[in-house]
Design a protein around this motif. Sequence first.
Motif, short mmCIF file in Angstrom:
data_model
loop_
_atom_site.label_atom_id
_atom_site.label_comp_id
_atom_site.label_asym_id
_atom_site.label_seq_id
_atom_site.Cartn_x
_atom_site.Cartn_y
_atom_site.Cartn_z
N PHE A 1 21.32 56.66 57.58
CA PHE A 1 21.27 57.49 56.37
C PHE A 1 21.75 58.90 56.69
O PHE A 1 22.60 59.47 55.99
CB PHE A 1 19.85 57.52 55.81
N VAL A 2 21.21 59.47 57.76
CA VAL A 2 21.57 60.84 58.15
C VAL A 2 23.03 60.94 58.57
O VAL A 2 23.76 61.84 58.16
CB VAL A 2 20.65 61.33 59.29
N MET A 3 23.47 59.98 59.39
CA MET A 3 24.82 60.03 59.95
C MET A 3 25.89 59.67 58.91
O MET A 3 27.08 59.91 59.14
CB MET A 3 24.93 59.09 61.15
N SER A 4 25.48 59.10 57.80
CA SER A 4 26.44 58.64 56.80
C SER A 4 26.78 59.70 55.75
O SER A 4 27.61 59.44 54.87
CB SER A 4 25.93 57.38 56.11
N LEU A 5 26.15 60.85 55.80
CA LEU A 5 26.40 61.87 54.78
C LEU A 5 27.87 62.24 54.71
O LEU A 5 28.46 62.36 53.64
CB LEU A 5 25.54 63.11 55.06
N ASP A 6 28.48 62.44 55.88
CA ASP A 6 29.92 62.75 55.92
C ASP A 6 30.76 61.51 55.65
O ASP A 6 31.76 61.55 54.95
CB ASP A 6 30.30 63.34 57.28
N ASN A 7 30.34 60.39 56.25
CA ASN A 7 31.12 59.15 56.15
C ASN A 7 31.33 58.72 54.71
O ASN A 7 32.43 58.35 54.31
CB ASN A 7 30.41 58.03 56.92
N VAL A 8 30.25 58.75 53.93
CA VAL A 8 30.36 58.23 52.56
C VAL A 8 31.24 59.13 51.70
O VAL A 8 31.90 58.65 50.78
CB VAL A 8 28.97 58.08 51.91
N LEU A 9 31.26 60.42 52.01
CA LEU A 9 32.12 61.32 51.25
C LEU A 9 33.59 60.99 51.52
O LEU A 9 34.41 60.99 50.60
CB LEU A 9 31.83 62.78 51.63
N ALA A 10 33.91 60.68 52.77
CA ALA A 10 35.27 60.31 53.13
C ALA A 10 35.67 59.00 52.45
O ALA A 10 36.77 58.87 51.91
CB ALA A 10 35.40 60.17 54.65
N VAL A 11 34.75 58.03 52.46
CA VAL A 11 35.02 56.74 51.82
C VAL A 11 35.19 56.92 50.32
O VAL A 11 36.08 56.33 49.70
CB VAL A 11 33.89 55.73 52.12
N ALA A 12 34.32 57.74 49.73
CA ALA A 12 34.40 57.99 48.29
C ALA A 12 35.74 58.62 47.92
O ALA A 12 36.31 58.33 46.87
CB ALA A 12 33.25 58.88 47.85
N GLY A 13 36.24 59.47 48.82
CA GLY A 13 37.53 60.11 48.56
C GLY A 13 38.68 59.12 48.54
O GLY A 13 39.55 59.17 47.67
N VAL A 14 38.67 58.18 49.50
CA VAL A 14 39.71 57.16 49.55
C VAL A 14 39.60 56.23 48.35
O VAL A 14 40.61 55.81 47.77
CB VAL A 14 39.61 56.35 50.86
N ALA A 15 38.36 55.89 47.97
CA ALA A 15 38.14 54.98 46.84
C ALA A 15 38.53 55.62 45.52
O ALA A 15 38.69 54.92 44.51
CB ALA A 15 36.68 54.55 46.81
N ASP A 16 38.64 56.94 45.53
CA ASP A 16 39.07 57.67 44.33
C ASP A 16 38.17 57.38 43.13
O ASP A 16 38.64 57.12 42.02
CB ASP A 16 40.52 57.32 44.00
N GLY A 17 36.87 57.43 43.37
CA GLY A 17 35.91 57.25 42.29
C GLY A 17 35.60 55.80 41.93
O GLY A 17 34.77 55.54 41.06
N HIS A 18 36.23 54.84 42.61
CA HIS A 18 36.00 53.42 42.34
C HIS A 18 34.83 52.94 43.21
O HIS A 18 35.01 52.59 44.37
CB HIS A 18 37.26 52.62 42.65
N VAL A 19 33.63 52.93 42.62
CA VAL A 19 32.42 52.58 43.37
C VAL A 19 32.50 51.16 43.93
O VAL A 19 32.12 50.90 45.07
CB VAL A 19 31.16 52.73 42.49
N GLY A 20 32.98 50.23 43.12
CA GLY A 20 33.09 48.84 43.56
C GLY A 20 34.00 48.70 44.76
O GLY A 20 33.73 47.91 45.67
N LEU A 21 35.06 49.49 44.78
CA LEU A 21 36.02 49.45 45.89
C LEU A 21 35.37 49.96 47.17
O LEU A 21 35.54 49.38 48.25
CB LEU A 21 37.24 50.30 45.54
#
Length: 226
Positions: free
Chosen positions: A113-133
Amino acid sequence: MDGEMISKILSIILLDIVLSGDNAVVIALACRKLDPSKRKKAILLGTAGAVILRIVLTVVAVWILDIPFVKFIGGLMLLYIAWDLVKSGDDDPDIKGNSGLFAAVRTIIIADFVMSLDNVLAVAGVADGHVGLAALGLIISIPIIIFGSQVIMKLMEKLPILVWLGALLIAYTSGEMLVSDKYGHKYLVEALFPQMDWIVPVLMMVILIALGLWAKMRQTRQMTGQ
């Protein structure tokens, strides 16, 4: 499925693999002392809980990272986790005995949970708002993370020094979180000097080593009755 969608999925999978190396180390450290019969269960439960949290974090990543000092506090939590994983050697009560399985699962989920704060932001950026993706990319990367943690555990059994190297990697990551936090960067880097960007992560490793040596000396005194 068009080429752009396939490209995004592949990018997310690759990003998850690259960013999940330290998470695999945490899983390996947390499960290394469990009985073989409990290891797989702990890995599966811990990874499942961590992935669910990642999906939730992906949805609210921007909002969470806007909370003052959230990454700074997360960095301190991560340093504690690194110390907790190595402080007592083979006699660590947190990952031994009847509660070992749940303690290992708890450590995996909290650390991820702690280590994913940065990771999920990067993934969210690539997904371009597509949560399912974003969720699909995480799900596809699960087997790779699980396999990676099992390989690391086997290596740790043969090379105990890897336990410390893994913990130091976590400590370094904690330092990176401290200086990448909006306010942490302001007060540690901008207010002091730019070199704090790398000094703080290294300092976290030094602190972990100092705490580890102190814990070892304390344990030795207790064993000798001094």
